[in-house]
Design a protein around this motif. Sequence first.
Motif, PDB file in Angstrom:
ATOM      1  N   SER A 140      16.010 -17.857 -14.606  1.00 55.52           N
ATOM      2  CA  SER A 140      16.732 -18.136 -15.847  1.00 55.52           C
ATOM      3  C   SER A 140      16.614 -19.609 -16.199  1.00 55.52           C
ATOM      4  O   SER A 140      16.461 -20.461 -15.307  1.00 55.52           O
ATOM      5  N   GLU A 193      21.551 -16.188  -9.478  1.00 50.20           N
ATOM      6  CA  GLU A 193      21.067 -15.317 -10.540  1.00 50.20           C
ATOM      7  C   GLU A 193      21.888 -14.021 -10.633  1.00 50.20           C
ATOM      8  O   GLU A 193      22.019 -13.429 -11.703  1.00 50.20           O
ATOM      9  N   LYS A 194      22.434 -13.584  -9.508  1.00 50.00           N
ATOM     10  CA  LYS A 194      23.174 -12.315  -9.481  1.00 50.00           C
ATOM     11  C   LYS A 194      24.663 -12.477  -9.806  1.00 50.00           C
ATOM     12  O   LYS A 194      25.337 -11.497 -10.135  1.00 50.00           O
ATOM     13  N   ILE A 195      25.196 -13.702  -9.694  1.00 45.28           N
ATOM     14  CA  ILE A 195      26.618 -13.934  -9.992  1.00 45.28           C
ATOM     15  C   ILE A 195      26.862 -13.833 -11.500  1.00 45.28           C
ATOM     16  O   ILE A 195      26.097 -14.363 -12.309  1.00 45.28           O
ATOM     17  N   ASN A 196      27.943 -13.164 -11.863  1.00 46.37           N
ATOM     18  CA  ASN A 196      28.332 -13.061 -13.274  1.00 46.37           C
ATOM     19  C   ASN A 196      29.354 -14.167 -13.585  1.00 46.37           C
ATOM     20  O   ASN A 196      30.505 -14.086 -13.162  1.00 46.37           O
ATOM     21  N   PRO A 197      28.973 -15.204 -14.337  1.00 45.63           N
ATOM     22  CA  PRO A 197      29.884 -16.326 -14.615  1.00 45.63           C
ATOM     23  C   PRO A 197      31.143 -15.908 -15.370  1.00 45.63           C
ATOM     24  O   PRO A 197      32.172 -16.598 -15.301  1.00 45.63           O
ATOM     25  N   ASN A 198      31.077 -14.793 -16.074  1.00 47.91           N
ATOM     26  CA  ASN A 198      32.211 -14.345 -16.890  1.00 47.91           C
ATOM     27  C   ASN A 198      33.184 -13.444 -16.131  1.00 47.91           C
ATOM     28  O   ASN A 198      34.228 -13.079 -16.660  1.00 47.91           O
ATOM     29  N   GLN A 199      32.821 -13.106 -14.906  1.00 47.99           N
ATOM     30  CA  GLN A 199      33.672 -12.212 -14.108  1.00 47.99           C
ATOM     31  C   GLN A 199      34.567 -13.023 -13.182  1.00 47.99           C
ATOM     32  O   GLN A 199      34.090 -13.845 -12.409  1.00 47.99           O
ATOM     33  N   GLN A 255      32.971 -13.162  -5.872  1.00 53.68           N
ATOM     34  CA  GLN A 255      31.846 -12.225  -5.920  1.00 53.68           C
ATOM     35  C   GLN A 255      30.930 -12.368  -4.705  1.00 53.68           C
ATOM     36  O   GLN A 255      30.192 -11.443  -4.364  1.00 53.68           O
ATOM     37  N   ILE A 271      29.514 -21.695 -12.771  1.00 53.80           N
ATOM     38  CA  ILE A 271      29.824 -20.869 -11.604  1.00 53.80           C
ATOM     39  C   ILE A 271      30.725 -21.683 -10.680  1.00 53.80           C
ATOM     40  O   ILE A 271      30.387 -22.812 -10.305  1.00 53.80           O
ATOM     41  N   GLN A 329      34.418 -18.130  -7.507  1.00 54.03           N
ATOM     42  CA  GLN A 329      33.528 -16.975  -7.624  1.00 54.03           C
ATOM     43  C   GLN A 329      32.590 -16.872  -6.417  1.00 54.03           C
ATOM     44  O   GLN A 329      32.149 -15.788  -6.056  1.00 54.03           O
ATOM     45  N   ASN A 332      30.506  -8.728  -3.645  1.00 52.23           N
ATOM     46  CA  ASN A 332      29.279  -7.933  -3.766  1.00 52.23           C
ATOM     47  C   ASN A 332      28.153  -8.448  -2.880  1.00 52.23           C
ATOM     48  O   ASN A 332      27.179  -7.732  -2.645  1.00 52.23           O
TER      49      ASN A 332
END
Length: 481
Positions: free
Chosen positions: A9, A62-68, A72, A99, A121, A145
Amino acid sequence: MDFSFNQLSAPLAKAIAAQNFTKPTEIQAASVPLLLNSNCDFVGQAQTGTGKTAAFCIPLIEKINPNQKGIQALIVSPTRELAGQIADEMKRLTQFMDIKTTTVYGGVGYKDQIAKLRTAQVVIATPGRAIDLINKKALKLSGVNYLVLDEADEMLKMGFIEDIEFILEIISDKAQKWMFSATMPKQILNLMEKKLDNPKVVRLKKQTLSNDNIEQRYCTLPRRDFFTALKVVLQSEQDIHAIVFCETKDETKRLAERLLTWNKKVACLHGDLSQSQRESALDLFKNRKVQILVCTDVAARGIDISLVTHVINMGLPRKAESYVHRIGRTGRAGHMGKAISFVSPQDARGMKTIEKMINMRLERLELPTAESSKKGNMLREISKMDGLKEAILTKGDDFDVDEIFTDFEDYFEGLSRNQVLKLVFSHLFNIEFRSIDETSRNLKKALAAGKTSPIMKSSRKRRSKFIKEKRNGNRKSKVLQ
């Protein structure tokens, strides 16, 4: 298709470019695409200093969702220093992303760490503190996760295997588990089999367990003479920034004291130090305020210091795997390094074990002669005047000195230039050079003593005793008949 950083990304690729990294290392090229494109458990075997921290940080980011919201990912590492190193890498790689990462470890209070866990996170933790926070219900793993176990063999060696098994038990079955280790002892293989679900395995070729950028040598001599040999090495090198490994904290303290008595700039790192003392010692070494860091294996885990010129082993480590971790402190980022091991005759078998593990035969070290030690000492001292010399040559007669200089100049009246140089040279170096000569003589005796192994001597004695007893027994049996 070969992996490259520009396939990532844009914010992550930009962060990597900002660090001037253009090409992935071998472990990164093998691991990152696999971890990015699959949802599997994973095991990577690579030595310290090969870029394996980024090998798991890059795909994790890359796999972490910043909006969640919520935790994680959990990264577990054996020591505070290594946890801090991983945190620094995450900070650099996420500098253009939102993040939230926090680090938790022992030796400090819980309050601030628990507060930061509420918004984190990604959590980086040492095993003991992770268990404490789980028991306090402050570290909740229900939403995790991704679980990363870094330096798994070191955690095993440090007695954290039960903590790791506990974390693996309570983590969600759906969570991906990634494990990295420099070596693969039997217990780590058992852990893989029992706790990981059909993991993908990436192993660097055996020969890469020994870094080609590290010149590895050994010297056999009695243990009592290790310090003498260390002195000779330090005296002969002009620019040395060395980590010296001892087996125990008591040996570490004693060696540091002897080096200080010898007027060497040294810092010490062992398990009895507080966190602030450890950080102070590391800062002194990192900022080159001291040239030598004396430490134990455990205390040195996670040290990431550029341009360490030498790793010196005051005896072989108890476990061959530790040798790989130790020498990995030098020869980093394309720079050359030297690894020197002082080995007692009794440790000859240990040398063979290490050579078999790294798939490489170590060369015998020819210790510097008295002449080369003197030259190194002299060049090191006179190099301290380089700036002044350049200023005098540049300014000539305009170079300003204190008015008392005329009295100093008068002292040398009647002496030729050559005589003045001899006088100053003798004043500066005679005492030190006599010490070097004495050290060299003692070392020659020690090396001569180290050529015949006490193991060989004792085995010959036992064999001789056995033959003698057998003969006597035969004589007795004949008399009794």
